[in-house]
Design an enzyme around this catalytic site. Structure first.
Site, PDB file in Angstrom:
ATOM      1  N   ILE A  25       0.843  -1.207   0.000  1.00 16.32           N
ATOM      2  CA  ILE A  25       0.000   0.000   0.000  1.00 16.32           C
ATOM      3  C   ILE A  25       0.880   1.259   0.000  1.00 16.32           C
ATOM      4  O   ILE A  25       0.593   2.228  -0.711  1.00 16.32           O
ATOM      5  CB  ILE A  25      -0.980  -0.001   1.195  1.00 16.32           C
ATOM      6  CG1 ILE A  25      -1.841  -1.273   1.161  1.00 16.32           C
ATOM      7  CG2 ILE A  25      -1.879   1.228   1.162  1.00 16.32           C
ATOM      8  CD1 ILE A  25      -2.677  -1.517   2.414  1.00 16.32           C
ATOM      9  N   ARG A  46      -3.008   0.974  11.408  1.00 12.91           N
ATOM     10  CA  ARG A  46      -3.779   0.515  12.561  1.00 12.91           C
ATOM     11  C   ARG A  46      -3.641   1.563  13.655  1.00 12.91           C
ATOM     12  O   ARG A  46      -2.554   2.146  13.838  1.00 12.91           O
ATOM     13  CB  ARG A  46      -3.254  -0.833  13.086  1.00 12.91           C
ATOM     14  CG  ARG A  46      -3.647  -2.043  12.255  1.00 12.91           C
ATOM     15  CD  ARG A  46      -5.136  -2.382  12.325  1.00 12.91           C
ATOM     16  NE  ARG A  46      -5.461  -3.583  11.571  1.00 12.91           N
ATOM     17  CZ  ARG A  46      -5.833  -3.616  10.288  1.00 12.91           C
ATOM     18  NH1 ARG A  46      -5.942  -2.502   9.599  1.00 12.91           N
ATOM     19  NH2 ARG A  46      -6.119  -4.761   9.705  1.00 12.91           N
ATOM     20  N   GLU A 101     -11.752   0.518  18.187  1.00  8.44           N
ATOM     21  CA  GLU A 101     -12.778   0.760  17.164  1.00  8.44           C
ATOM     22  C   GLU A 101     -14.048   0.009  17.515  1.00  8.44           C
ATOM     23  O   GLU A 101     -13.968  -1.113  18.005  1.00  8.44           O
ATOM     24  CB  GLU A 101     -12.264   0.316  15.792  1.00  8.44           C
ATOM     25  CG  GLU A 101     -11.077   1.134  15.337  1.00  8.44           C
ATOM     26  CD  GLU A 101     -10.519   0.715  13.970  1.00  8.44           C
ATOM     27  OE1 GLU A 101     -11.097  -0.175  13.315  1.00  8.44           O
ATOM     28  OE2 GLU A 101      -9.489   1.287  13.565  1.00  8.44           O
ATOM     29  N   HIS A 116     -12.730   3.307   9.367  1.00 12.82           N
ATOM     30  CA  HIS A 116     -11.965   2.147   8.872  1.00 12.82           C
ATOM     31  C   HIS A 116     -12.531   1.645   7.531  1.00 12.82           C
ATOM     32  O   HIS A 116     -12.973   0.495   7.421  1.00 12.82           O
ATOM     33  CB  HIS A 116     -11.957   1.020   9.916  1.00 12.82           C
ATOM     34  CG  HIS A 116     -10.804   0.064   9.732  1.00 12.82           C
ATOM     35  ND1 HIS A 116     -10.176  -0.560  10.771  1.00 12.82           N
ATOM     36  CD2 HIS A 116     -10.175  -0.370   8.607  1.00 12.82           C
ATOM     37  CE1 HIS A 116      -9.218  -1.346  10.311  1.00 12.82           C
ATOM     38  NE2 HIS A 116      -9.197  -1.250   8.990  1.00 12.82           N
TER      39      HIS A 116
HETATM   40  P1  NAP Z   1       2.913  -4.980   3.522  1.00 10.31           P
HETATM   41  O1  NAP Z   1       3.029  -5.082   2.039  1.00 10.31           O
HETATM   42  O2  NAP Z   1       3.293  -6.103   4.379  1.00 10.31           O
HETATM   43  O3  NAP Z   1       3.677  -3.658   3.959  1.00 10.31           O
HETATM   44  C1  NAP Z   1       4.008  -3.330   5.275  1.00 10.31           C
HETATM   45  C2  NAP Z   1       5.362  -2.665   5.259  1.00 10.31           C
HETATM   46  O4  NAP Z   1       5.643  -2.203   6.577  1.00 10.31           O
HETATM   47  C3  NAP Z   1       6.489  -3.596   4.838  1.00 10.31           C
HETATM   48  O5  NAP Z   1       7.236  -2.974   3.823  1.00 10.31           O
HETATM   49  C4  NAP Z   1       7.302  -3.771   6.127  1.00 10.31           C
HETATM   50  O6  NAP Z   1       8.691  -3.874   5.905  1.00 10.31           O
HETATM   51  C5  NAP Z   1       7.010  -2.473   6.838  1.00 10.31           C
HETATM   52  N1  NAP Z   1       7.268  -2.544   8.265  1.00 10.31           N
HETATM   53  C6  NAP Z   1       7.007  -3.567   9.122  1.00 10.31           C
HETATM   54  N2  NAP Z   1       7.396  -3.244  10.346  1.00 10.31           N
HETATM   55  C7  NAP Z   1       7.954  -2.008  10.272  1.00 10.31           C
HETATM   56  C8  NAP Z   1       8.540  -1.140  11.203  1.00 10.31           C
HETATM   57  N3  NAP Z   1       8.693  -1.492  12.481  1.00 10.31           N
HETATM   58  N4  NAP Z   1       9.018   0.061  10.781  1.00 10.31           N
HETATM   59  C9  NAP Z   1       8.896   0.421   9.484  1.00 10.31           C
HETATM   60  N5  NAP Z   1       8.341  -0.367   8.548  1.00 10.31           N
HETATM   61  C10 NAP Z   1       7.861  -1.562   8.937  1.00 10.31           C
HETATM   62  O7  NAP Z   1       1.394  -4.649   3.919  1.00 10.31           O
HETATM   63  P2  NAP Z   1       0.324  -3.777   3.115  1.00 10.31           P
HETATM   64  O8  NAP Z   1      -0.517  -4.666   2.288  1.00 10.31           O
HETATM   65  O9  NAP Z   1       1.000  -2.609   2.491  1.00 10.31           O
HETATM   66  O10 NAP Z   1      -0.569  -3.295   4.362  1.00 10.31           O
HETATM   67  C11 NAP Z   1       0.008  -2.470   5.369  1.00 10.31           C
HETATM   68  C12 NAP Z   1      -0.926  -2.327   6.547  1.00 10.31           C
HETATM   69  O11 NAP Z   1      -2.011  -1.483   6.193  1.00 10.31           O
HETATM   70  C13 NAP Z   1      -1.610  -3.610   7.011  1.00 10.31           C
HETATM   71  O12 NAP Z   1      -0.803  -4.345   7.896  1.00 10.31           O
HETATM   72  C14 NAP Z   1      -2.878  -3.121   7.670  1.00 10.31           C
HETATM   73  O13 NAP Z   1      -2.656  -2.952   9.053  1.00 10.31           O
HETATM   74  C15 NAP Z   1      -3.111  -1.764   7.032  1.00 10.31           C
HETATM   75  N6  NAP Z   1      -4.345  -1.746   6.198  1.00 10.31           N
HETATM   76  C16 NAP Z   1      -5.355  -0.916   6.540  1.00 10.31           C
HETATM   77  C17 NAP Z   1      -6.481  -0.852   5.773  1.00 10.31           C
HETATM   78  C18 NAP Z   1      -7.602   0.079   6.117  1.00 10.31           C
HETATM   79  O14 NAP Z   1      -8.743  -0.241   5.845  1.00 10.31           O
HETATM   80  N7  NAP Z   1      -7.326   1.252   6.670  1.00 10.31           N
HETATM   81  C19 NAP Z   1      -6.605  -1.668   4.629  1.00 10.31           C
HETATM   82  C20 NAP Z   1      -5.561  -2.511   4.303  1.00 10.31           C
HETATM   83  C21 NAP Z   1      -4.424  -2.551   5.099  1.00 10.31           C
HETATM   84  P3  NAP Z   1       9.450  -5.225   5.426  1.00 10.31           P
HETATM   85  O15 NAP Z   1       9.047  -5.414   4.001  1.00 10.31           O
HETATM   86  O16 NAP Z   1      10.892  -4.927   5.569  1.00 10.31           O
HETATM   87  O17 NAP Z   1       8.937  -6.295   6.335  1.00 10.31           O
END
Ligand code: NAP
Length: 326
Positions: free
Chosen positions: A156, A236, A265, A284
């Protein structure tokens, strides 16, 4: 075999399953299934179709003696005790990828709406207080060629960066690991969290909820941001210290915040953050477009069917269970 659906989802998705499985579906779309009822229905369930609002905890996992698959209609799975599931060899599935663009759209919507005070403008008209065009009426912050800082440059985060490119923004990012492909394709520049907070006009949080990211943005981090900074959280709520955010906004240490997620939430309308004009709060709805939600539900069902057939889930959270001879 029994599948529990903790929310009502479109009949066309569930009907074909009835030939093969015993289906229990909670009959409300926007009201959670009470936890006690969930515990009761799960006692003889083989799989559960869940979502971010359910608490799939150790007690529930341990009492569900025939449970084989926990499938969430979300990419984040912080509401599930994955460790307890793994200990019992239960597969945990999620729906990454299909919601990336929708959530990036909503994140960028918050960026635009918050920086240009869109909701305040609407409220002004609703209160019948729009007297005239004013030289500095509801003036916000520039987006074009501004600096965006993305914390959590995953699927994302990169989707948001692609949108930012269209606004010719300068893209900074902070992540656990470097993302060479994002650097090459999007011109994103890796930096420390401190550098990002100090330099970004827009700080966008998209890291998952983990023990490491809990309250990762608190007093110290808001102090580092520019007074004109806009803070966006679509990850989150637990990643942000809400009390610190409230103070930063109230004391105008930052310009505004756009939030889709909260520590607890749903929030109620007496939440302190809602007393501030410089906050846009959403319930959300990051991935909430019809096409995306249908894809998420379909993928969550696919994960269940594969798990019940003894196959590897399409998107598995705890792949280590397969190493245990499953
Ligand atoms: P993703 O592809 O797994 O991306 C998460 C990124 O965060 C990864 O690049 C990861 O790094 C990085 N990360 C993990 N721990 C970290 C830290 N301590 N400091 C800095 N970066 C860190 O996941 P995504 O699909 O983009 O989704 C991301 C998050 O968005 C989800 O986990 C969810 O909580 C949230 N979300 C919210 C909604 C909503 O409705 N608002 C919808 C969808 C998702 P690495 O690659 O190095 O592990």
């Amino acid at each position: 075999m029994k599948i529990v659906f903790t929310r009502k989802i479109p009949t066309e998705l569930v009907e074909p399953l009835k030939e093969k499985y015993d289906i229990f579906m909670w009959d409300r779309e926007n009201e959670p299934m009470p936890h006690e009822r969930l515990l009761q229905e799960m006692k003889d369930a083989d799989a559960v179709f869940t979502n971010v609002a359910d608490r799939i905890d150790k007690q529930l996992i341990e009492q569900s003696s025939s449970l084989k698959v926990i499938s969430t209609m979300a990419v984040g799975y912080d509401n599930i005790d994955v460790e307890a599931a793994t200990a019992r060899g239960i597969a945990v599935g999620h729906t990454p990828g299909v919601l990336t663009e929708a959530t990036a759209d909503l994140t960028f919507t918050l960026l635009v709406a918050t920086s240009r005070r869109v909701v305040e403008g609407m409220d002004l008209i609703r209160r019948n207080e729009w007297q005239s065009w004013g030289p500095f009426l509801l003036t916000g912050q520039s987006l074009y060629k501004a600096t965006i800082g993305i914390i959590g440059m995953g699927r994302i985060g990169q989707g948001v960066a692609r949108r930012a490119k269209g606004f010719e923004m300068n893209i900074l990012y902070h992540n656990r690991s470097r993302k060479p492909e994002a650097e090459a394709e999007l011109g994103a520049v890796y930096c420390s969290l401190e550098e990002l907070l100090q330099q970004a006009d827009y700080v966008v949080l998209l890291a998952p909820s983990t023990p490491e990211t809990k309250n990762m943005i608190s007093h110290e981090q808001f102090e580092m941001m520019k007074e004109t900074a806009v803070f966006i959280n679509t990850s989150r709520g637990t990643n942000v210290d809400e009390e610190a955010l409230y103070q930063a906004l109230k004391e105008e240490k930052i310009f505004a915040a756009g939030l889709d997620v909260f520590e607890t939430e749903p929030i109620s309308n007496d939440h302190p953050l809602l007393t501030l004009n410089n906050v846009i709060a959403l319930p959300h709805i990051g991935s909430a477009n019809v096409e995306t939600r249908m894809k998420m539900a379909t993928l969550a069902i696919e994960n269940i069917e594969k798990g019940l057939a003894g196959e590897r889930l399409t998107h598995i959270v705890n792949a280590e269970i397969y190493g245990k001879g499953k």
